[in-house]
Design an enzyme around this catalytic site. Structure first.
Site, PDB file in Angstrom:
ATOM      1  N   TRP A 183      -5.024   4.776  -5.037  1.00  0.00           N
ATOM      2  CA  TRP A 183      -4.194   3.784  -4.607  1.00  0.00           C
ATOM      3  C   TRP A 183      -3.780   3.928  -3.155  1.00  0.00           C
ATOM      4  CZ3 TRP A 183       0.837   3.816  -2.691  1.00  0.00           C
ATOM      5  CH2 TRP A 183       1.410   2.463  -2.155  1.00  0.00           C
ATOM      6  N   GLU A 223      -7.069   1.196  -7.812  1.00  0.00           N
ATOM      7  CA  GLU A 223      -5.884   0.714  -8.338  1.00  0.00           C
ATOM      8  C   GLU A 223      -5.728  -0.553  -7.034  1.00  0.00           C
ATOM      9  OE1 GLU A 223      -2.433   2.994  -8.252  1.00  0.00           O
ATOM     10  OE2 GLU A 223      -1.229   1.245  -9.351  1.00  0.00           O
ATOM     11  N   LYS A 225      -3.456  -4.307  -5.656  1.00  0.00           N
ATOM     12  CA  LYS A 225      -2.168  -4.490  -5.584  1.00  0.00           C
ATOM     13  C   LYS A 225      -2.102  -5.990  -4.925  1.00  0.00           C
ATOM     14  CE  LYS A 225       2.277  -2.523  -4.174  1.00  0.00           C
ATOM     15  NZ  LYS A 225       3.121  -1.470  -4.214  1.00  0.00           N
ATOM     16  N   ASP A 256      -2.343  -2.098 -12.690  1.00  0.00           N
ATOM     17  CA  ASP A 256      -0.851  -1.722 -12.894  1.00  0.00           C
ATOM     18  C   ASP A 256      -0.153  -2.894 -13.044  1.00  0.00           C
ATOM     19  OD1 ASP A 256       1.797  -1.431 -11.913  1.00  0.00           O
ATOM     20  OD2 ASP A 256       1.383   0.455 -11.035  1.00  0.00           O
ATOM     21  N   HIS A 259       1.292  -5.130 -10.474  1.00  0.00           N
ATOM     22  CA  HIS A 259       0.560  -5.505  -9.269  1.00  0.00           C
ATOM     23  C   HIS A 259      -0.003  -6.873  -9.221  1.00  0.00           C
ATOM     24  CE1 HIS A 259       0.079  -1.039  -7.746  1.00  0.00           C
ATOM     25  NE2 HIS A 259       1.431  -1.280  -7.821  1.00  0.00           N
ATOM     26  N   HIS A 283      -1.592   1.551 -15.391  1.00  0.00           N
ATOM     27  CA  HIS A 283      -0.475   2.034 -14.899  1.00  0.00           C
ATOM     28  C   HIS A 283       0.454   1.446 -15.698  1.00  0.00           C
ATOM     29  CE1 HIS A 283      -0.771   4.468 -10.949  1.00  0.00           C
ATOM     30  NE2 HIS A 283      -1.502   5.027 -12.033  1.00  0.00           N
ATOM     31  N   ASP A 291       7.468  -5.695  -7.797  1.00  0.00           N
ATOM     32  CA  ASP A 291       6.668  -4.274  -8.295  1.00  0.00           C
ATOM     33  C   ASP A 291       7.867  -3.359  -8.393  1.00  0.00           C
ATOM     34  OD1 ASP A 291       4.956  -2.574  -9.242  1.00  0.00           O
ATOM     35  OD2 ASP A 291       4.178  -2.126  -6.993  1.00  0.00           O
ATOM     36  N   ASP A 293       9.023  -1.220 -10.447  1.00  0.00           N
ATOM     37  CA  ASP A 293       8.675   0.117 -11.255  1.00  0.00           C
ATOM     38  C   ASP A 293       9.939   0.428 -12.122  1.00  0.00           C
ATOM     39  OD1 ASP A 293       5.931   1.050 -10.840  1.00  0.00           O
ATOM     40  OD2 ASP A 293       6.625   0.841  -8.672  1.00  0.00           O
ATOM     41  N   ASP A 323       3.404   4.669 -14.843  1.00  0.00           N
ATOM     42  CA  ASP A 323       3.938   4.633 -13.346  1.00  0.00           C
ATOM     43  C   ASP A 323       5.040   3.892 -13.087  1.00  0.00           C
ATOM     44  OD1 ASP A 323       3.950   4.910 -10.737  1.00  0.00           O
ATOM     45  OD2 ASP A 323       2.339   3.358 -10.437  1.00  0.00           O
TER      46      ASP A 323
HETATM   47  C1  RNT Z   1       2.137   1.849  -5.851  1.00  0.00           C
HETATM   48  C2  RNT Z   1       1.174   2.245  -7.000  1.00  0.00           C
HETATM   49  C3  RNT Z   1       0.771   3.630  -7.220  1.00  0.00           C
HETATM   50  C4  RNT Z   1       1.987   4.499  -7.024  1.00  0.00           C
HETATM   51  C5  RNT Z   1       2.049   6.089  -7.731  1.00  0.00           C
HETATM   52  C6  RNT Z   1       3.076   6.776  -7.010  1.00  0.00           C
HETATM   53  O1  RNT Z   1       2.423   0.458  -6.049  1.00  0.00           O
HETATM   54  O2  RNT Z   1       1.518   1.365  -8.258  1.00  0.00           O
HETATM   55  O3  RNT Z   1       0.058   3.771  -8.342  1.00  0.00           O
HETATM   56  O4  RNT Z   1       3.220   4.140  -7.770  1.00  0.00           O
HETATM   57  O5  RNT Z   1       0.625   6.252  -7.072  1.00  0.00           O
HETATM   58 ZN    ZN Z   2       0.526   2.267 -10.029  1.00  0.00          ZN
END
Ligand code: RNT
Ligand code: ZN
Length: 414
Positions: A183, A223, A225, A256, A259, A283, A291, A293, A323
Site C-alpha cells: 500500500w 491494496e 484506495k 480494505d 477504501h 483488510h 476511512d 479505521d 487493519d
Molecule cells: C491505509 C491502508 C494501509 C494501512 C496500513 C498501516 O489506508 O489501509 O493498509 O492502514 O498499512
Molecule cells: Zn489497509
C-alpha cells in the site's frame, strides 16, 4: 440442559451442525496487525503518522518501545480465540546497532527475526509482512513508487525488494506463505495535471519490485484506495489500477473495506474476485463516514463479508487481516474487540443454513428465502459462541483482565 447442548439441537433442527462450525472456526487464521498497539508509529524513527492516514485519540499507555509492544501483543493475543497470524510492518524493524545507519532500502531479515521468534513463542500460524511506504523523509511531495524523482522512486523500489526477501524468510520459518501487502500513500490534494504519468511510473516500479520473488513462500498483494486525508483529489493506486495490475501480473488484490465509496461494499466484491483469482486478501476495518479505521465491531457488513467467505467455501482462499487503529480507548481492548468481532462474524456465517438458503434462491422462492434468513437470525448464536470461548479457556469478560493490565502496566508508562 446445558445451553450449548440445547443450542446444538435447535441448530440441528435448522439443518446446521454446530460442532462442525466450531471445528471450522478455529482453523480460520486471522492476521492481527501489530500497529494497533502504538498508533502506527513503529521503531525506525518516525514520531508521527503521515501519508493520508491518521489515528485519533490520546489514551494513555501507548507502547513506546519494542519491548512494550511485544508485551502488549502477548497480553492482547492471550485474550483472542482462534488461529492467529501476526501482521508486521517494515517500520517495526529491530534495528539494534543499525539504527540511524541502515535505511529501509537496506533492511534485511535479521531486523525482523525477533518477530518470527516471538510469533513462534506465541504459537501463531505465521507472520505477514508489509513494506512501509509512509512516514519517512524519502516520501517526496507525497509520492513514493510513482515519484518522478528517480532517486525517490528507486529508493522505494529497493525497499519493496528487501521486503519481499524478508517475507520469503518469514514464510520459510513457518513453512507456509507470507502475505506481502503493498500500500502506498501516493496521490494529490488538488486537481492534478497528469493522472496517467504517476500510474505508469507506479506500474513500472511494481514490475521492477516483483521481477523476482519466492513464489512458494511469498504472496504479494496490492491494496487500492479511493482517497486519503490531504490526498483528496487523486490516488495513484486506485481500484481500477490495482485490479488490472493484479490480474495481468498474477498477484493478489487486497480489499480494505475503508477504501471505497461509502455505499460500495467489500462483501459484494469478494465473490466477484473469487471468480477470477485463487486468493483474495482483506483488510477488515470499520470506516465511519470516511476511512477512519475504527475498531471492527460485530455489525451487518462484517457478517456479510464473513458470509461470502464461508458460503463460497473460500476460507482458504480469502486471507483475513485486520487493519484499524484507535488511540482513544485502551489499545489492547481495541485489538481484542476487533479480533473477536471478526471471529464472531465467521461463526455466525458458519452457523447459517447456507445450502438450503441458496436452494431457495435458485428455485426463485424469494418469499421463503426472506423468511428463512430472518428466522436464522433468531437462532441461539450466543450459546455457541460461549462454548467456543469456553473450549479455549476464555470468557466473554476480557475487560477485567485488560483493566488490570492497564492498572499494573500501562499506567506506569508516562
Ligand atoms: C491505509 C491502508 C494501509 C494501512 C496500513 C498501516 O489506508 O489501509 O493498509 O492502514 O498499512
Ligand atoms: Zn489497509
Amino acid at each position: 440442559m446445558d445451553r450449548y447442548e440445547s443450542a446444538k439441537q435447535l441448530y440441528a433442527a435448522a439443518g446446521v451442525d454446530a460442532e462442525k462450525a466450531l471445528a471450522a472456526l478455529k482453523e480460520i487464521p486471522i492476521s492481527v496487525h501489530c500497529w494497533q498497539g502504538d498508533d502506527v508509529i513503529g521503531f525506525d524513527g518516525a514520531d508521527s503518522l503521515s501519508g493520508g492516514i491518521q489515528t485519533t485519540g490520546n489514551y494513555p499507555g501507548r507502547a513506546r518501545t519494542p519491548e512494550e509492544l511485544l508485551a502488549d501483543i502477548r497480553k492482547a493475543f492471550s485474550l483472542m480465540p482462534g488461529k492467529k497470524r501476526l501482521n508486521v510492518h517494515a517500520c517495526y524493524a529491530f534495528l539494534g546497532e543499525d539504527k540511524g545507519k541502515v535505511d529501509r532500502d537496506r533492511y534485511s531479515y535479521k531486523h525482523f527475526e525477533r518477530w518470527v521468534t516471538f510469533a513462534k513463542e506465541l504459537g501463531l500460524d505465521g507472520v505477514d509482512f508489509n513494506p512501509t511506504f509512509f512516514a519517512h523523509p524519502m516520501v517526496k511531495d507525497g509520492l513514493t513508487l510513482s515519484s518522478p524523482d528517480e532517486t525517490v522512486r528507486r529508493f522505494w523500489v529497493e525497499h519493496g525488494k528487501r521486503s519481499l526477501e524478508i517475507a520469503a524468510e518469514m514464510g520459510k520459518a513457518f513453512g507456509k506463505p507470507c502475505l506481502v501487502n503493498i500500500w502506498i500513500p501516493d496521490g494529490f490534494k488538488d486537481v492534478p495535471a497528469d493522472r496517467l504519468g504517476p500510474r505508469l511510473r507506479l506500474q513500472k516500479s511494481l514490475d521492477e519490485m516483483l521481477a523476482s520473488y519466492d513464489k512458494k513462500y511469498v504472496i504479494p498483494a496490492v491494496e487500492s484506495k479511493v482517497f486519503g486525508i490531504g490526498v483528496e483529489s487523486y490516488t495513484v493506486g486506485n481500484n481500477e489500477f490495482y485490479q488490472n495490475y493484479a490480474a495481468t501480473r498474477g498477484v493478489c488484490c487486497l480489499l480494505d473495506n475503508g477504501h471505497y465509496h461509502p455505499t460500495e461494499v467489500v462483501s459484494d466484491k469478494i465473490p466477484s474476485l473469487l471468480a477470477f483469482y485463487d486468493k483474495v486478501a482483506l483488510h477488515v476495518t470499520r470506516p465511519v463516514r470516511w476511512d477512519s479505521d475504527h475498531v471492527v465491531l460485530f455489525e451487518d457488513e462484517l457478517k456479510e463479508i464473513a458470509k461470502e467467505i464461508v458460503r463460497n467455501d473460500a476460507t482458504e482462499k480469502v486471507m483475513i487481516g485486520l487493519d484499524y487503529f484507535d488511540a482513544s480507548i485502551n489499545r489492547l481492548s481495541a485489538w481484542v474487540t476487533g479480533q473477536r468481532s471478526m471471529q464472531k462474524a465467521l461463526l455466525y456465517a458458519l452457523l447459517l443454513p447456507n445450502e438450503s438458503l441458496k436452494d431457495l434462491q435458485d428455485a426463485g422462492n424469494f418469499t421463503r428465502l426472506m423468511v428463512e434468513q430472518e428466522k436464522a437470525k433468531m437462532l441461539p448464536f450466543t450459546d455457541v459462541w460461549a462454548e467456543y470461548l469456553k473450549r479455549q479457556n476464555l470468557s466473554e469478560n476480557y475487560y477485567d483482565e485488560i483493566a488490570l493490565y492497564e492498572e499494573s502496566v500501562l499506567k506506569a508508562r508516562q
